[in-house]
Each structure stands twice: as C-alpha cells, then as structure tokens.
Motif scaffolding. Structure first.
Motif, PDB file in Angstrom:
ATOM      1  N   GLY A 153       0.745  -1.187   0.144  1.00  0.00           N
ATOM      2  CA  GLY A 153       0.094   0.065  -0.011  1.00  0.00           C
ATOM      3  C   GLY A 153       0.821   1.353  -0.058  1.00  0.00           C
ATOM      4  N   TYR A 154       1.827   1.190   0.958  1.00  0.00           N
ATOM      5  CA  TYR A 154       2.754   2.506   0.959  1.00  0.00           C
ATOM      6  C   TYR A 154       3.569   2.708  -0.586  1.00  0.00           C
ATOM      7  CZ  TYR A 154       7.159   4.833   2.059  1.00  0.00           C
ATOM      8  OH  TYR A 154       8.147   5.783   2.110  1.00  0.00           O
ATOM      9  N   MET A 155       3.867   1.587  -1.014  1.00  0.00           N
ATOM     10  CA  MET A 155       4.923   1.720  -2.211  1.00  0.00           C
ATOM     11  C   MET A 155       3.849   1.923  -3.542  1.00  0.00           C
ATOM     12  SD  MET A 155       7.895   1.585  -1.349  1.00  0.00           S
ATOM     13  CE  MET A 155       8.889   1.419  -3.044  1.00  0.00           C
ATOM     14  N   ILE A 156       2.508   1.741  -3.496  1.00  0.00           N
ATOM     15  CA  ILE A 156       1.820   2.203  -4.451  1.00  0.00           C
ATOM     16  C   ILE A 156       1.972   3.715  -4.768  1.00  0.00           C
ATOM     17  CG2 ILE A 156      -0.363   2.444  -5.257  1.00  0.00           C
ATOM     18  CD1 ILE A 156      -1.158  -0.390  -4.293  1.00  0.00           C
ATOM     19  N   PHE A 157       2.097   4.515  -3.489  1.00  0.00           N
ATOM     20  CA  PHE A 157       2.213   5.756  -3.652  1.00  0.00           C
ATOM     21  C   PHE A 157       3.614   6.297  -4.210  1.00  0.00           C
ATOM     22  CE2 PHE A 157      -1.610   5.506  -1.678  1.00  0.00           C
ATOM     23  CZ  PHE A 157      -2.491   6.795  -1.555  1.00  0.00           C
ATOM     24  N   TYR A 158       4.547   5.472  -3.777  1.00  0.00           N
ATOM     25  CA  TYR A 158       5.808   5.810  -4.320  1.00  0.00           C
ATOM     26  C   TYR A 158       5.721   5.739  -5.895  1.00  0.00           C
ATOM     27  CZ  TYR A 158      10.123   3.744  -6.517  1.00  0.00           C
ATOM     28  OH  TYR A 158      11.004   3.230  -7.242  1.00  0.00           O
ATOM     29  N   SER A 159       5.033   4.643  -6.361  1.00  0.00           N
ATOM     30  CA  SER A 159       5.107   4.276  -7.875  1.00  0.00           C
ATOM     31  C   SER A 159       4.449   5.455  -8.568  1.00  0.00           C
ATOM     32  CB  SER A 159       4.440   2.916  -8.255  1.00  0.00           C
ATOM     33  OG  SER A 159       4.966   2.785  -9.605  1.00  0.00           O
ATOM     34  N   ILE A 160       3.244   5.894  -7.931  1.00  0.00           N
ATOM     35  CA  ILE A 160       2.655   7.026  -8.659  1.00  0.00           C
ATOM     36  C   ILE A 160       3.129   8.423  -8.679  1.00  0.00           C
ATOM     37  CG2 ILE A 160       0.603   8.678  -8.343  1.00  0.00           C
ATOM     38  CD1 ILE A 160      -0.879   6.366  -6.986  1.00  0.00           C
ATOM     39  N   GLY A 161       4.075   8.497  -7.527  1.00  0.00           N
ATOM     40  CA  GLY A 161       4.753   9.877  -7.608  1.00  0.00           C
ATOM     41  C   GLY A 161       5.873   9.805  -8.561  1.00  0.00           C
ATOM     42  N   SER A 162       6.605   8.693  -8.757  1.00  0.00           N
ATOM     43  CA  SER A 162       7.635   8.307  -9.729  1.00  0.00           C
ATOM     44  C   SER A 162       6.994   8.418 -11.073  1.00  0.00           C
ATOM     45  CB  SER A 162       8.362   6.876  -9.524  1.00  0.00           C
ATOM     46  OG  SER A 162       9.142   7.068  -8.205  1.00  0.00           O
ATOM     47  N   ALA A 163       5.914   7.918 -11.368  1.00  0.00           N
ATOM     48  CA  ALA A 163       5.505   7.862 -12.624  1.00  0.00           C
ATOM     49  C   ALA A 163       5.082   9.285 -13.063  1.00  0.00           C
ATOM     50  CB  ALA A 163       4.086   7.130 -12.727  1.00  0.00           C
ATOM     51  N   VAL A 164       4.431  10.176 -12.069  1.00  0.00           N
ATOM     52  CA  VAL A 164       4.071  11.424 -12.455  1.00  0.00           C
ATOM     53  C   VAL A 164       5.292  12.405 -12.669  1.00  0.00           C
ATOM     54  CG1 VAL A 164       2.590  13.428 -11.566  1.00  0.00           C
ATOM     55  CG2 VAL A 164       1.828  11.202 -11.435  1.00  0.00           C
ATOM     56  N   GLY A 165       6.134  12.173 -11.621  1.00  0.00           N
ATOM     57  CA  GLY A 165       7.530  13.035 -11.903  1.00  0.00           C
ATOM     58  C   GLY A 165       8.370  12.722 -13.130  1.00  0.00           C
ATOM     59  N   SER A 166       8.223  11.602 -13.694  1.00  0.00           N
ATOM     60  CA  SER A 166       8.981  11.172 -14.912  1.00  0.00           C
ATOM     61  C   SER A 166       8.414  11.932 -16.062  1.00  0.00           C
ATOM     62  CB  SER A 166       9.019   9.551 -15.152  1.00  0.00           C
ATOM     63  OG  SER A 166       9.842   9.015 -14.301  1.00  0.00           O
ATOM     64  N   ILE A 167       7.124  11.662 -16.216  1.00  0.00           N
ATOM     65  CA  ILE A 167       6.490  12.165 -17.459  1.00  0.00           C
ATOM     66  C   ILE A 167       6.246  13.722 -17.359  1.00  0.00           C
ATOM     67  CG2 ILE A 167       3.880  12.030 -16.901  1.00  0.00           C
ATOM     68  CD1 ILE A 167       5.308  11.100 -20.486  1.00  0.00           C
ATOM     69  N   SER A 168       6.029  14.398 -16.107  1.00  0.00           N
ATOM     70  CA  SER A 168       5.834  15.642 -16.079  1.00  0.00           C
ATOM     71  C   SER A 168       7.293  16.463 -16.518  1.00  0.00           C
ATOM     72  CB  SER A 168       5.333  16.177 -14.748  1.00  0.00           C
ATOM     73  OG  SER A 168       6.323  15.649 -13.722  1.00  0.00           O
ATOM     74  N   SER A 169       8.503  15.943 -16.024  1.00  0.00           N
ATOM     75  CA  SER A 169       9.601  16.528 -15.818  1.00  0.00           C
ATOM     76  C   SER A 169      10.212  16.532 -17.354  1.00  0.00           C
ATOM     77  CB  SER A 169      10.762  15.820 -15.070  1.00  0.00           C
ATOM     78  OG  SER A 169      11.040  14.719 -15.644  1.00  0.00           O
ATOM     79  N   THR A 170      10.057  15.588 -18.178  1.00  0.00           N
ATOM     80  CA  THR A 170      10.771  15.684 -19.613  1.00  0.00           C
ATOM     81  C   THR A 170       9.417  16.587 -20.296  1.00  0.00           C
ATOM     82  OG1 THR A 170       9.239  13.759 -19.980  1.00  0.00           O
ATOM     83  CG2 THR A 170      11.594  13.404 -19.542  1.00  0.00           C
ATOM     84  N   ALA A 171       8.391  16.705 -20.004  1.00  0.00           N
ATOM     85  CA  ALA A 171       7.288  17.498 -20.839  1.00  0.00           C
ATOM     86  C   ALA A 171       7.846  19.023 -20.314  1.00  0.00           C
ATOM     87  CB  ALA A 171       6.175  17.391 -20.405  1.00  0.00           C
ATOM     88  N   VAL A 172       7.938  19.293 -19.133  1.00  0.00           N
ATOM     89  CA  VAL A 172       8.426  20.446 -18.569  1.00  0.00           C
ATOM     90  C   VAL A 172       9.759  21.135 -19.533  1.00  0.00           C
ATOM     91  CG1 VAL A 172       9.003  22.054 -16.630  1.00  0.00           C
ATOM     92  CG2 VAL A 172       6.983  20.376 -16.631  1.00  0.00           C
ATOM     93  N   TYR A 173      10.423  20.107 -19.404  1.00  0.00           N
ATOM     94  CA  TYR A 173      11.902  20.398 -20.102  1.00  0.00           C
ATOM     95  C   TYR A 173      11.872  20.766 -21.347  1.00  0.00           C
ATOM     96  CZ  TYR A 173      16.714  20.034 -21.434  1.00  0.00           C
ATOM     97  OH  TYR A 173      17.972  20.363 -21.882  1.00  0.00           O
ATOM     98  N   ALA A 174      10.985  20.364 -22.291  1.00  0.00           N
ATOM     99  CA  ALA A 174      10.695  20.449 -23.550  1.00  0.00           C
ATOM    100  C   ALA A 174      10.187  21.799 -23.704  1.00  0.00           C
ATOM    101  CB  ALA A 174       9.685  19.251 -24.324  1.00  0.00           C
ATOM    102  N   HIS A 175       9.266  22.301 -22.704  1.00  0.00           N
ATOM    103  CA  HIS A 175       8.886  23.550 -23.042  1.00  0.00           C
ATOM    104  C   HIS A 175       9.571  24.733 -22.469  1.00  0.00           C
ATOM    105  CE1 HIS A 175       5.433  20.901 -24.186  1.00  0.00           C
ATOM    106  NE2 HIS A 175       5.146  21.713 -25.077  1.00  0.00           N
TER     107      HIS A 175
END
Length: 380
Positions: free
Chosen positions: A327-349
């Motif tokens: 249960g705890y690590m599900i939130f880890y994975s959500i944070g990592s996934a959102v951080g990954s896709i948002s960071s590359t999109a923000v960097y591109a712009h």
C-alpha cells in the motif's frame, strides 16, 4: 544478502533513465514523449505492488522471490532484443511489474529483524534499494558507451539470473503462510489497512511527493547533460549517480533515529533539505559542482524520509507487513510516474529552470503536508 539483492533488483527499472536519449534516437521518439518509458514502467510497478507484493503475507516468500526473479530474466531479455518501440514498452512493463520483488525482500528483512533493531535493518536494506537506483545510472552509462544500450539489459538479465540462484540457496525456509485469506480478500485488506491506519495514509502521501521530486530530477537530468554546451558522454552522466550514493549512505542512519522515536524530527529536517537542494541543482548548466552538491543533498533527504516512513509503518501490523509495504509503495510508484512524464514535458517547453521550479514546488507541498499532519502523527 537482502541488501545486495534489493539493489540489483530495483536497478532493473532504472537502467533506462540515462539511456533515454539513445533510445529516443534509435526509435525516432520526440524528447517530450520519451519519458513514457519510465512512466509505463512505474505504472506497472504500481500494479505489481497491488497484485503481487501482498502475496508475501499468504505464501512462502522464498518461493515468491525466486519465481519473480526468474520471470524478470525473461522480461529483461525481451527488452534487450526489442525490434520495435511496442515490444520495448511491453518488455519494460513486465520488468516494472516484477521489480516489486524488492518490496517482498524489505518485508522479509523486517520479519527476520528483532523488534528493537527493525528500523536499522530496514534502513540498511532500503539503502541498498536507493544505491541500486543510483548505481544503475552509472552502470548503464558505462555499458552504453562500450556496447550500446541493449547491452545493459543483456547484462542485467544475466545478473538477475545469478541472483535468483543465490537467493534460492540462501534464503531461510521458515517463512510460512501468515494469514487465512483468499487472494481477493488479501487485496481488499490493503484498502482496509488504509482506512484503519492514519500513519499509513500520511506516510504514503509523503512518499508520493518525495519520489515525484526524486524522479523529476533523475528522469530529466540526462537531457541537459547530454545537450550542448555540456554534451557529456553516457559514462560521465552515469557517474553522477555516485554522488547520489554518498547521500543515500549518509541517510541510512535514519532507521536508527526512528528506532529511538525521532522519526518526526528526522522527516522535518530532511524535507527542508529536499527543498533547499533545488537551488544548487538549478545551476547545473553553469556548474557541475553545484549539481553534485544538490544531488547529494536531494538523495540524502529522500532516503532519510523513505527509511523513516517504512520504519514507522512496518511497526503497525506485524502480520500484514507485505500488505503495508504494498500500500505504501503504490504511492511511491504514482509519484515516480507523474514525476517522470511531467519532468520531460516541462523540460521540452521551459528548459532546466522549469524542471527545477517543478521539483521545488513538489518539495514545498511535501513540507507543508508534513507540517499540517504532524500533530495527527504525534497522537496516533
């Protein structure tokens, strides 16, 4: 042995981060989209946390660990020979799904440890996880420069096979069935634990935020370092993971502090450090020394909070440690996934400064959330 195994297993889902530029070129993928490789891996990791990790409370963990590692070997080999982006993404999805063996190992270690020493043991094994995440970048960078990015997954498949054999021979046999539940009941009980345990809810949200910040840095870092004027090789980019290892090792003491009842204080100090780390990181394009300082501080902070979180939640229900971890690590994975896709999109712009502002904003949210829930934690 569990520390080393955890580090090697978790590295499998982080090898791709310093390879994104090479993979994007081979498959003609735009930089704004390449983060999807990490995001898919993390989403499937979250599914594995929900569907596979709770099985550690139901079945013999030794058999579960070995089976998951052997299936990981097949998935890693598929990635290494992937002819198309579709096959690559499919292979990475399975790699992510099975990499949750790490959390089975953490729960296993917590069960084997004495109650008065559990925080230190969890801290030790978790330090192996973070070091594996960081050294994955160094190893992947060197192998890519020597033999191409596919060699990384050939080597990983071989090492994972070796680890499966070693753990089969070394893990104890006494870890028996823990709870008289069916599989559907086991999965529902993860939700029940969230409802019943406020400490689990609070620490899971903090986990989500700190690993979003962690992923924002490490997913996108390869882009400014590989671009002009720096134009660093994959080997040099991977070496920055060594700086993160220094921070992770320094934070291993957080488990001992949690054993002494100082988890809240450790969390607050670490979250302040996490926020402050983004200032030197923002100077990456002008000073690599500033980046090194920022990386050490950021990884120290994330590791300290993560160890403290796990030490707190694994004390709650001894009979449900695998489900608490899941249960705890599900939130880890959500944070990592959102951080990954948002960071590359923000960097591109908006470039690197935009990435740093994003990371600092998430860090502020984590600090505010901790401050607002601190009184509830103290009374729980």
């Amino acid at each position: 042995m569990l520390t080393v195994a955890s580090g090697l297993a978790v590295a499998n889902i982080y090898f791709a981060q310093p390879l994104l530029d090479s993979i994007a070129k081979e498959f003609s993928i735009n930089h704004s989209f390449i983060g999807i490789i990490i995001t898919i891996t993390q989403i499937c990791y979250a599914l594995g946390l929900l569907l596979l990790v709770p099985l550690g409370d139901l079945f013999d963990r030794r058999r579960l660990v070995v089976s998951m590692l052997l299936l990981s070997v097949l998935a890693l080999f598929t990635v290494s020979i992937a002819p198309t982006i579709t096959v690559l993404l499919g292979g990475m999805a399975v790699v992510g799904l099975l990499a949750v063996v790490v959390q089975v190992l953490v729960a296993f270690a917590a069960t084997l440890a004495a109650p008065t020493d559990r925080g230190r043991v969890v801290g030790l094994v978790t330090s192996g996880v973070v070091i594996g995440i960081l050294l994955a970048r160094t190893i992947a960078g060197v192998l890519t420069d020597l033999a191409g990015w596919r060699a990384v997954y050939y080597v990983s498949a071989a090492i994972t096979l070796f680890m499966a054999i070693a753990l089969f021979r070394m893990l104890p046999h006494h870890d028996k069935v823990k709870v008289p539940l069916s599989y559907p009941q086991l999965l529902r009980s993860v939700v029940t634990l969230f409802i019943q345990e406020p400490i689990l809810r609070i620490r899971a949200v903090i986990c989500m935020l700190i690993f979003a910040a962690f992923s924002i840095l490490w997913t996108s870092l390869v882009l400014p370092l590989s671009a002009p004027p720096l134009s660093l090789s994959h080997t040099l980019i991977g070496l920055f993971g060594l700086a993160g290892v220094a921070g992770a090792l320094a934070a291993a003491r957080a488990g001992r502090l949690a054993d002494r009842g100082l988890g809240q204080r450790t969390t607050g100090i670490a979250l302040v450090l996490l926020l402050g780390s983004w200032l030197p990181i923002s100077f990456t394009e002008h000073s690599l020394w500033a980046l090194i300082i920022g990386v050490v501080v950021l990884d120290l902070a994330v590791q300290a909070v993560h160890v403290t979180n796990q030490s707190m939640i694994l004390k709650l229900r001894p009979e449900a440690r695998s489900r608490l971890t899941a249960g705890y690590m599900i939130f880890y994975s959500i944070g990592s996934a959102v951080g990954s896709i948002s960071s590359t999109a923000v960097y591109a712009h908006t470039g690197w400064i935009g990435v740093c502002l994003l990371g600092a904003s998430v860090s502020v949210l984590a600090l505010l959330f901790w401050a607002l829930t601190r009184r509830l934690m103290l009374t729980s």
